[in-house]
Write an enzyme that holds these catalytic residues in place. Sequence first.
Site, PDB file in Angstrom:
ATOM      1  N   GLN A  89       0.846  -1.205   0.000  1.00 30.37           N
ATOM      2  CA  GLN A  89       0.000   0.000   0.000  1.00 30.37           C
ATOM      3  C   GLN A  89       0.880   1.253   0.000  1.00 30.37           C
ATOM      4  O   GLN A  89       1.582   1.499   0.979  1.00 30.37           O
ATOM      5  CB  GLN A  89      -0.872  -0.029   1.257  1.00 30.37           C
ATOM      6  CG  GLN A  89      -1.752   1.166   1.455  1.00 30.37           C
ATOM      7  CD  GLN A  89      -2.541   1.068   2.764  1.00 30.37           C
ATOM      8  OE1 GLN A  89      -2.097   0.392   3.698  1.00 30.37           O
ATOM      9  NE2 GLN A  89      -3.662   1.727   2.848  1.00 30.37           N
ATOM     10  N   GLY A  90       0.808   2.038  -1.053  1.00 24.55           N
ATOM     11  CA  GLY A  90       1.650   3.234  -1.153  1.00 24.55           C
ATOM     12  C   GLY A  90       0.845   4.504  -0.939  1.00 24.55           C
ATOM     13  O   GLY A  90       0.543   5.211  -1.903  1.00 24.55           O
TER      14      GLY A  90
ATOM     15  N   SER B 209       1.251   6.594   2.498  1.00 27.66           N
ATOM     16  CA  SER B 209       2.006   7.549   3.329  1.00 27.66           C
ATOM     17  C   SER B 209       3.288   8.025   2.639  1.00 27.66           C
ATOM     18  O   SER B 209       3.953   7.266   1.943  1.00 27.66           O
ATOM     19  CB  SER B 209       2.395   6.899   4.652  1.00 27.66           C
ATOM     20  OG  SER B 209       1.266   6.366   5.283  1.00 27.66           O
TER      21      SER B 209
ATOM     22  N   GLU C  74      -9.551  -1.048   5.877  1.00 29.21           N
ATOM     23  CA  GLU C  74      -8.415  -1.272   6.775  1.00 29.21           C
ATOM     24  C   GLU C  74      -8.826  -1.083   8.235  1.00 29.21           C
ATOM     25  O   GLU C  74      -8.347  -1.771   9.120  1.00 29.21           O
ATOM     26  CB  GLU C  74      -7.277  -0.301   6.425  1.00 29.21           C
ATOM     27  CG  GLU C  74      -5.974  -0.607   7.142  1.00 29.21           C
ATOM     28  CD  GLU C  74      -4.788   0.213   6.625  1.00 29.21           C
ATOM     29  OE1 GLU C  74      -4.993   1.159   5.843  1.00 29.21           O
ATOM     30  OE2 GLU C  74      -3.651  -0.105   7.012  1.00 29.21           O
TER      31      GLU C  74
ATOM     32  N   GLU D 267      -5.868   9.501  17.331  1.00 32.48           N
ATOM     33  CA  GLU D 267      -6.283  10.921  17.401  1.00 32.48           C
ATOM     34  C   GLU D 267      -7.123  11.275  16.167  1.00 32.48           C
ATOM     35  O   GLU D 267      -8.145  11.962  16.276  1.00 32.48           O
ATOM     36  CB  GLU D 267      -5.047  11.847  17.469  1.00 32.48           C
ATOM     37  CG  GLU D 267      -4.273  11.771  18.784  1.00 32.48           C
ATOM     38  CD  GLU D 267      -3.351  10.564  18.859  1.00 32.48           C
ATOM     39  OE1 GLU D 267      -3.150   9.880  17.835  1.00 32.48           O
ATOM     40  OE2 GLU D 267      -2.826  10.286  19.950  1.00 32.48           O
TER      41      GLU D 267
HETATM   42  C1  LIG Z   1       3.346  -0.763  11.506  1.00 32.11           C
HETATM   43  C2  LIG Z   1       2.970   0.266  10.489  1.00 32.11           C
HETATM   44  C3  LIG Z   1       2.743  -0.121   9.191  1.00 32.11           C
HETATM   45  C4  LIG Z   1       2.397   0.829   8.229  1.00 32.11           C
HETATM   46  N1  LIG Z   1       2.203   0.402   6.936  1.00 32.11           N
HETATM   47  C5  LIG Z   1       1.891   1.311   5.985  1.00 32.11           C
HETATM   48  C6  LIG Z   1       1.729   0.904   4.630  1.00 32.11           C
HETATM   49  O1  LIG Z   1       1.864  -0.274   4.305  1.00 32.11           O
HETATM   50  N2  LIG Z   1       1.423   1.837   3.714  1.00 32.11           N
HETATM   51  C7  LIG Z   1       1.258   3.163   4.038  1.00 32.11           C
HETATM   52  O2  LIG Z   1       0.954   3.947   3.150  1.00 32.11           O
HETATM   53  N3  LIG Z   1       1.437   3.583   5.310  1.00 32.11           N
HETATM   54  C8  LIG Z   1       1.745   2.704   6.290  1.00 32.11           C
HETATM   55  N4  LIG Z   1       1.929   3.119   7.596  1.00 32.11           N
HETATM   56  C9  LIG Z   1       1.899   4.550   7.882  1.00 32.11           C
HETATM   57  C10 LIG Z   1       0.690   5.033   8.654  1.00 32.11           C
HETATM   58  O3  LIG Z   1      -0.446   5.076   7.841  1.00 32.11           O
HETATM   59  C11 LIG Z   1       1.046   6.429   9.216  1.00 32.11           C
HETATM   60  O4  LIG Z   1       2.088   6.234  10.148  1.00 32.11           O
HETATM   61  C12 LIG Z   1      -0.128   7.093   9.892  1.00 32.11           C
HETATM   62  O5  LIG Z   1      -1.096   7.467   8.971  1.00 32.11           O
HETATM   63  C13 LIG Z   1       0.323   8.346  10.693  1.00 32.11           C
HETATM   64  O6  LIG Z   1       1.061   9.200   9.898  1.00 32.11           O
HETATM   65  P1  LIG Z   1       2.512   9.726  10.357  1.00 32.11           P
HETATM   66  O7  LIG Z   1       3.326   8.549  10.778  1.00 32.11           O
HETATM   67  O8  LIG Z   1       3.049  10.581   9.259  1.00 32.11           O
HETATM   68  O9  LIG Z   1       2.251  10.578  11.656  1.00 32.11           O
HETATM   69  P2  LIG Z   1       1.791  12.101  11.723  1.00 32.11           P
HETATM   70  O10 LIG Z   1       0.652  12.306  10.798  1.00 32.11           O
HETATM   71  O11 LIG Z   1       2.982  12.987  11.539  1.00 32.11           O
HETATM   72  O12 LIG Z   1       1.270  12.203  13.199  1.00 32.11           O
HETATM   73  C14 LIG Z   1       2.142  12.391  14.321  1.00 32.11           C
HETATM   74  C15 LIG Z   1       1.277  12.524  15.583  1.00 32.11           C
HETATM   75  O13 LIG Z   1       0.445  13.693  15.479  1.00 32.11           O
HETATM   76  C16 LIG Z   1      -0.924  13.348  15.651  1.00 32.11           C
HETATM   77  N5  LIG Z   1      -1.749  14.160  14.742  1.00 32.11           N
HETATM   78  C17 LIG Z   1      -1.526  14.415  13.420  1.00 32.11           C
HETATM   79  N6  LIG Z   1      -2.522  15.182  12.924  1.00 32.11           N
HETATM   80  C18 LIG Z   1      -3.399  15.389  13.948  1.00 32.11           C
HETATM   81  C19 LIG Z   1      -4.639  16.084  14.054  1.00 32.11           C
HETATM   82  N7  LIG Z   1      -5.161  16.708  13.003  1.00 32.11           N
HETATM   83  N8  LIG Z   1      -5.274  16.088  15.256  1.00 32.11           N
HETATM   84  C20 LIG Z   1      -4.750  15.437  16.333  1.00 32.11           C
HETATM   85  N9  LIG Z   1      -3.563  14.768  16.289  1.00 32.11           N
HETATM   86  C21 LIG Z   1      -2.904  14.738  15.118  1.00 32.11           C
HETATM   87  C22 LIG Z   1      -1.011  11.886  15.252  1.00 32.11           C
HETATM   88  O14 LIG Z   1      -2.134  11.256  15.830  1.00 32.11           O
HETATM   89  C23 LIG Z   1       0.314  11.350  15.770  1.00 32.11           C
HETATM   90  O15 LIG Z   1       0.211  11.070  17.142  1.00 32.11           O
HETATM   91  C24 LIG Z   1       2.275   2.189   8.580  1.00 32.11           C
HETATM   92  C25 LIG Z   1       2.505   2.597   9.899  1.00 32.11           C
HETATM   93  C26 LIG Z   1       2.852   1.649  10.857  1.00 32.11           C
HETATM   94  C27 LIG Z   1       3.094   2.109  12.258  1.00 32.11           C
END
Ligand SMILES: Cc1cc2nc3c(=O)[nH]c(=O)nc-3n(C[C@H](O)[C@H](O)[C@H](O)COP(=O)(O)OP(=O)(O)OC[C@H]3O[C@@H](n4cnc5c(N)ncnc54)[C@H](O)[C@@H]3O)c2cc1C
Length: 420
Positions: free
Chosen positions: A128-129, A131, A246, A393
């Site tokens: 899944q691409g 993020s 998902e 969140e």
């Molecule tokens: C084990 C694992 C597998 C994954 N596999 C995939 C994959 O296969 N494909 C893919 O595309 N992605 C994947 N991901 C990515 C995942 O979808 C993202 O990590 C997730 O959407 C959060 O984005 P971020 O890591 O950029 O955190 P950020 O968006 O930077 O968030 C950081 C913190 O800020 C908080 N935050 C952000 N915005 C808000 C808001 N508006 N209000 C309140 N709080 C907020 C968040 O809750 C979090 O605590 C995976 C992640 C994990 C942990």
Amino acid sequence: MDLTYPPEAEAFRKEIRTWLEENLPEGWFDEGFTQTPDERKRFNEEWPEKLYKGGWICATWPKEYGGKGLSLMESVVLNEEFARAGAPLRADFFGDTLVGPTILQWGSEEIKKEFLPKILSGQMSWCQGFSEPNAGSDLASLKTKAELDGDEWVINGQKVWTTQAQYADYIFLLARTDPSASKHAGISYLLVPMKQEGIEVRPIIQPDGSGEFNEVFFNNARCPKDNVVGGLNNGWKVAMTTLGFERGTSATTGYRRFERELEVIIEKARKNGRIADPSVRQGLAKAWSKVQIMKVNGWRTLSAEVTGKKDLGVAALGATNKMYWSEYHRETMELALDILGMEGQVLGGSTDDDEPSMPGLARRQAVKDYPVTPLQASFFFSRSETIWGGTAEIQRNIVGERVLGLPKEPKPPEPAKAAS
Ligand SMILES: Cc1cc2nc3c(=O)[nH]c(=O)nc-3n(C[C@H](O)[C@H](O)[C@H](O)COP(=O)(O)OP(=O)(O)OC[C@H]3O[C@@H](n4cnc5c(N)ncnc54)[C@H](O)[C@@H]3O)c2cc1C
């Protein structure tokens, strides 16, 4: 609440039970059954083929696309029986659960015919691409772009946290196809072959030495022009469908893995005496209650589906489900480590080479030099469950805005433009 299932559902239950008894390894249902690593390996290799022959992978899909066209009740019973047996019901998570159903809902006839049979047979694995380094929760900020060159899209940019990218044959990805459109518009949902020159996969190595997710770099990667799911520049809506799949788990079976794991934790507490500690007992009682709540909520969701009587409470259940189970699990695994005490600090597991495994209990593969036990592995993984698929969140924002109708979260001010 009437919990009786209709007679045809019970007849179907018998059919599945018989199939499972005939196809699972001998002794599977016996108390204390375990498999040696060799047996487990053979089972893992042979099982998807058996599932496929039985027609159980994506059995709710219409018959014309290779499914069995199961009704809602039948699919519930199917999930329940596989969960009861602790038998896997999947070939490839990303294919069966995410992109497959999305293609069914949004794909053109050509896309359905090309991809669905390969997903069903387990021939094609996916990743899944979505993020990107600066687009996680705020997914619509994604920058990877795709430009048309004759009959092909040319893709440039970077994805991150891409689970299984190192094994996948295809990636379903979001790319900006109209840079002039507003943030949520101008995105398309593309199906792109992974094994090509323009794609580089770099594993992200975790502290335990494993590298299950990756950075993926696109440097003039290509896919056919017609590999767009749900129409050009309509990718945001299509992606929301995928994320819905998902975040949802099977309503009446999702609680089972937690129930099984909690039994193991309680057993540990009994054995090492921590069960006598009132705060431990209280924590375990709270965990047990939450598992029961998940179970009852599952029934409530199912009843609403069957009767069509959906109220605000049921809508809220759908929206809070992922947040509820992931937070439950994180909290309970912290309790489990407390119960283990010093034992929880010691790497007491072993690698796949010599550890027998029990059906139905999730076991993440221990990495050499960092041999975690199943409970330690579950503790570590629980940390990620409140993040992937949309953080807890963000789920709260969804409940507030879409279910309760609260005002939308204020957006941060645009960064000031540099003075010219
Ligand atoms: C084990 C694992 C597998 C994954 N596999 C995939 C994959 O296969 N494909 C893919 O595309 N992605 C994947 N991901 C990515 C995942 O979808 C993202 O990590 C997730 O959407 C959060 O984005 P971020 O890591 O950029 O955190 P950020 O968006 O930077 O968030 C950081 C913190 O800020 C908080 N935050 C952000 N915005 C808000 C808001 N508006 N209000 C309140 N709080 C907020 C968040 O809750 C979090 O605590 C995976 C992640 C994990 C942990």
